[in-house]
Design a protein around this motif. Sequence first.
Motif, short mmCIF file in Angstrom:
data_model
loop_
_atom_site.label_atom_id
_atom_site.label_comp_id
_atom_site.label_asym_id
_atom_site.label_seq_id
_atom_site.Cartn_x
_atom_site.Cartn_y
_atom_site.Cartn_z
N UNK A 198 20.93 -20.40 -51.83
CA UNK A 198 20.24 -19.39 -52.62
C UNK A 198 19.12 -18.72 -51.84
N UNK A 199 18.39 -19.49 -51.08
CA UNK A 199 17.33 -18.89 -50.26
C UNK A 199 17.87 -18.45 -48.90
N UNK A 200 19.01 -19.02 -48.52
CA UNK A 200 19.67 -18.73 -47.25
C UNK A 200 18.77 -19.01 -46.04
N UNK A 201 18.05 -20.11 -46.13
CA UNK A 201 17.22 -20.56 -45.02
C UNK A 201 17.87 -21.81 -44.42
N UNK A 202 18.80 -21.61 -43.51
CA UNK A 202 19.53 -22.74 -42.95
C UNK A 202 18.62 -23.71 -42.20
N UNK A 203 17.63 -23.19 -41.50
CA UNK A 203 16.74 -24.07 -40.74
C UNK A 203 15.88 -24.91 -41.68
N UNK A 204 15.39 -24.31 -42.76
CA UNK A 204 14.62 -25.08 -43.74
C UNK A 204 15.52 -26.11 -44.42
N UNK A 245 20.30 -31.47 -54.18
CA UNK A 245 20.24 -30.14 -54.80
C UNK A 245 19.18 -29.24 -54.15
N UNK A 246 18.11 -29.84 -53.64
CA UNK A 246 17.11 -29.04 -52.94
C UNK A 246 17.73 -28.44 -51.68
N UNK A 247 18.47 -29.25 -50.94
CA UNK A 247 19.17 -28.76 -49.75
C UNK A 247 20.08 -27.60 -50.13
N UNK A 248 20.88 -27.79 -51.17
CA UNK A 248 21.83 -26.75 -51.60
C UNK A 248 21.11 -25.46 -52.01
N UNK A 249 20.01 -25.59 -52.74
CA UNK A 249 19.25 -24.43 -53.17
C UNK A 249 18.71 -23.66 -51.97
N UNK A 250 18.11 -24.38 -51.04
CA UNK A 250 17.54 -23.73 -49.85
C UNK A 250 18.64 -23.12 -48.99
N UNK A 251 19.74 -23.83 -48.84
CA UNK A 251 20.84 -23.38 -47.97
C UNK A 251 21.55 -22.16 -48.54
#
Length: 172
Positions: A24-30, A16-22
């Motif tokens: 909702x935050x739209x930080x693909x590299x993070x 879920x952390x991956x999904x949130x960052x990918x």
Amino acid sequence: MNLPNILTISRFFLIPIFLFVFFFLEYEIVAFVVFLLAGLTDIVDGYIARKYDLVTEMGKLLDPLADKLMMLTAIISLLIVGKIPWFVAGLVFFREIGMIFSAIFFHVKGKKTVPANKLGKSTTVLFYIAILMITFQLPYDIEFLSFVVAFSFLTSMVYLIEVRRANKELEI
């Protein structure tokens, strides 16, 4: 519950952390860094479990499940944002779900499974490289992913042959 199992379980929380960052935050590299962290915990938990004889039945079941769910999460995420074609994502989905249900079937039927072999581990590394290439939009990223998908089906066949052989040996 031991350290390798805690590390394995932590991979489930990284999804879920991956999904949130990918998304909702739209930080693909993070998000890719989170994906790499999951891969590193896989390496570390396996190393600790084998080195200190901490292999458990729970770990044998949860470790590959965590790996496959994280891989599926990354592939489906890349599909949703249009970075990989449906056909390739579908093949990965089919393979990973097939491997998950095969493992469940073998476990429920009391069949012996075998640890991941070098081909299987190589497949995982190649998938990580493919996802890195896609994340950073490197040349031939989709072609490389397609190669990895084909290779993964080959390694799955080898694995299933090994499982079948291991269970035939039990019958003798």
